[in-house]
Design a protein around this motif. Structure first.
Motif, PDB file in Angstrom:
ATOM      1  N   MET A 199       0.844  -1.180   0.000  1.00  8.97           N
ATOM      2  CA  MET A 199       0.000   0.000   0.000  1.00  8.97           C
ATOM      3  C   MET A 199       0.893   1.248   0.000  1.00  8.97           C
ATOM      4  SD  MET A 199      -2.884   1.181   2.732  1.00  8.97           S
ATOM      5  CE  MET A 199      -1.985   2.051   3.983  1.00  8.97           C
ATOM      6  N   ILE A 200       0.588   2.191  -0.847  1.00  3.80           N
ATOM      7  CA  ILE A 200       1.284   3.479  -0.895  1.00  3.80           C
ATOM      8  C   ILE A 200       0.329   4.530  -0.332  1.00  3.80           C
ATOM      9  CG2 ILE A 200       2.421   5.206  -2.355  1.00  3.80           C
ATOM     10  CD1 ILE A 200       3.841   2.483  -2.410  1.00  3.80           C
ATOM     11  N   ARG A 201       0.813   5.300   0.612  1.00  5.34           N
ATOM     12  CA  ARG A 201       0.004   6.376   1.207  1.00  5.34           C
ATOM     13  C   ARG A 201       0.909   7.542   1.563  1.00  5.34           C
ATOM     14  NH1 ARG A 201       1.161   6.782   6.457  1.00  5.34           N
ATOM     15  NH2 ARG A 201       1.825   4.937   7.605  1.00  5.34           N
ATOM     16  N   GLN A 202       0.299   8.689   1.769  1.00  5.93           N
ATOM     17  CA  GLN A 202       1.057   9.871   2.163  1.00  5.93           C
ATOM     18  C   GLN A 202       1.565   9.697   3.599  1.00  5.93           C
ATOM     19  OE1 GLN A 202      -0.640  13.436   0.783  1.00  5.93           O
ATOM     20  NE2 GLN A 202       1.376  14.345   0.744  1.00  5.93           N
ATOM     21  N   ALA A 203       2.782  10.146   3.837  1.00  5.16           N
ATOM     22  CA  ALA A 203       3.374  10.042   5.173  1.00  5.16           C
ATOM     23  C   ALA A 203       2.630  10.946   6.151  1.00  5.16           C
ATOM     24  CB  ALA A 203       4.848  10.422   5.120  1.00  5.16           C
TER      25      ALA A 203
ATOM     26  N   PHE B  66      10.061   4.540   1.175  1.00  7.09           N
ATOM     27  CA  PHE B  66       9.404   5.836   1.006  1.00  7.09           C
ATOM     28  C   PHE B  66      10.080   6.626  -0.108  1.00  7.09           C
ATOM     29  CE2 PHE B  66      12.819   6.844   3.925  1.00  7.09           C
ATOM     30  CZ  PHE B  66      13.219   8.128   3.599  1.00  7.09           C
ATOM     31  N   VAL B  67       9.364   7.625  -0.594  1.00  9.97           N
ATOM     32  CA  VAL B  67       9.890   8.547  -1.596  1.00  9.97           C
ATOM     33  C   VAL B  67       9.550   9.962  -1.148  1.00  9.97           C
ATOM     34  CG1 VAL B  67       7.822   8.443  -3.075  1.00  9.97           C
ATOM     35  CG2 VAL B  67      10.038   9.047  -4.080  1.00  9.97           C
ATOM     36  N   THR B  68      10.497  10.877  -1.377  1.00  9.42           N
ATOM     37  CA  THR B  68      10.312  12.288  -1.036  1.00  9.42           C
ATOM     38  C   THR B  68      10.475  13.122  -2.299  1.00  9.42           C
ATOM     39  OG1 THR B  68      11.302  11.894   1.130  1.00  9.42           O
ATOM     40  CG2 THR B  68      11.118  14.190   0.410  1.00  9.42           C
ATOM     41  N   VAL B  69       9.513  14.011  -2.543  1.00  9.08           N
ATOM     42  CA  VAL B  69       9.572  14.932  -3.677  1.00  9.08           C
ATOM     43  C   VAL B  69       9.651  16.347  -3.131  1.00  9.08           C
ATOM     44  CG1 VAL B  69       8.337  15.852  -5.683  1.00  9.08           C
ATOM     45  CG2 VAL B  69       8.236  13.398  -5.173  1.00  9.08           C
ATOM     46  N   GLY B  70      10.607  17.116  -3.646  1.00  9.41           N
ATOM     47  CA  GLY B  70      10.734  18.525  -3.307  1.00  9.41           C
ATOM     48  C   GLY B  70      10.246  19.375  -4.467  1.00  9.41           C
TER      49      GLY B  70
ATOM     50  N   LEU C 294       7.570  19.845   0.548  1.00  7.82           N
ATOM     51  CA  LEU C 294       7.940  18.439   0.431  1.00  7.82           C
ATOM     52  C   LEU C 294       6.693  17.564   0.433  1.00  7.82           C
ATOM     53  CD1 LEU C 294      10.856  18.243   3.043  1.00  7.82           C
ATOM     54  CD2 LEU C 294      11.041  18.533   0.563  1.00  7.82           C
ATOM     55  N   SER C 295       6.765  16.473  -0.298  1.00  4.09           N
ATOM     56  CA  SER C 295       5.701  15.469  -0.282  1.00  4.09           C
ATOM     57  C   SER C 295       6.375  14.115  -0.097  1.00  4.09           C
ATOM     58  CB  SER C 295       4.912  15.483  -1.590  1.00  4.09           C
ATOM     59  OG  SER C 295       4.284  16.738  -1.751  1.00  4.09           O
ATOM     60  N   ILE C 296       5.898  13.376   0.894  1.00  6.98           N
ATOM     61  CA  ILE C 296       6.489  12.079   1.211  1.00  6.98           C
ATOM     62  C   ILE C 296       5.396  11.022   1.157  1.00  6.98           C
ATOM     63  CG2 ILE C 296       7.767  10.723   2.917  1.00  6.98           C
ATOM     64  CD1 ILE C 296       8.726  13.408   4.135  1.00  6.98           C
ATOM     65  N   TRP C 297       5.692   9.940   0.437  1.00  7.13           N
ATOM     66  CA  TRP C 297       4.794   8.783   0.401  1.00  7.13           C
ATOM     67  C   TRP C 297       5.545   7.591   0.932  1.00  7.13           C
ATOM     68  CZ3 TRP C 297       4.648  12.527  -3.224  1.00  7.13           C
ATOM     69  CH2 TRP C 297       3.403  13.155  -3.409  1.00  7.13           C
ATOM     70  N   VAL C 298       4.813   6.736   1.633  1.00  3.22           N
ATOM     71  CA  VAL C 298       5.400   5.530   2.197  1.00  3.22           C
ATOM     72  C   VAL C 298       4.802   4.291   1.548  1.00  3.22           C
ATOM     73  CG1 VAL C 298       5.870   6.636   4.415  1.00  3.22           C
ATOM     74  CG2 VAL C 298       3.748   5.361   4.115  1.00  3.22           C
TER      75      VAL C 298
END
Length: 172
Positions: free
Chosen positions: A1-5, A70-74, A56-60
């Motif tokens: 499952m991918i969701r926002q941190a 996780f991935v972090t987008v700036g 920043l946007s982080i998904w786990v």
């Protein structure tokens, strides 16, 4: 499952970061120089701050037990090269035992979809020049090397490749 941190994920994000960073870059052993860097850089407080940062946007990626990547987008990153767009994939970490299971691809796709939703047409990232596995992963997913920069810790510098990709338009 991918969701926002969320805020509650901060300590898990710090732990995954430490595990991935150490297993990727310190294969011969851990000395005090790198241990001090890792323990200062990957803290729960820094991740709480990152989750709250509107730039920043982080998904786990979460399995039945907990977070495994996780991935972090700036959205306001300072590009290392003049022609890079402002959108950066800052981090894409997956625990070593969960790599090759599709989590990295799912996280990358989520990051690219987010970039597209922000109006982005291109995105860039930095990857350690000696991290052949990550470089091959990004090449397979449409990134190309466009230059180099350096990751600096204290008075040491490590070459990083700058890679860029066009963000595909969503399919209807």
């Amino acid at each position: 499952m991918i969701r926002q941190a969320e805020q509650r994920d901060a300590s898990s994000l710090a732990a995954v970061s430490i595990e991935v960073w150490l297993s990727t870059y310190l294969r011969e052993g851990v000395n005090a120089f790198f241990a001090d860097y890792v323990l200062a850089e990957f803290t729960a407080q820094k991740f709480r701050d990152a989750v709250s940062d509107p730039n920043l946007s982080i998904w786990v990626s979460e399995n039945r037990i907990g977070i495994d990547g996780f991935v972090t987008v700036g959205s306001t990153s300072t590009p290392p090269l003049a022609n890079c767009p402002p959108l950066e994939i800052m981090t894409l970490y997956v625990q070593p035992r969960h790599q090759s299971g599709g989590r990295g691809v799912a996280l990358l796709q989520r990051a690219l979809a987010h970039c597209r939703s922000m109006g982005g047409e291109r995105v860039w990232l930095k990857v350690n020049a000696q991290n052949d596995r990550a470089i091959a992963f990004y090449l397979r997913h449409g990134f190309k090397r466009i230059g180099s920069t350096h990751f600096v810790i204290a008075d040491s510098a490590y070459e990083n490749f700058v890679m860029e990709a066009d963000i595909p338009c969503p399919v209807d």
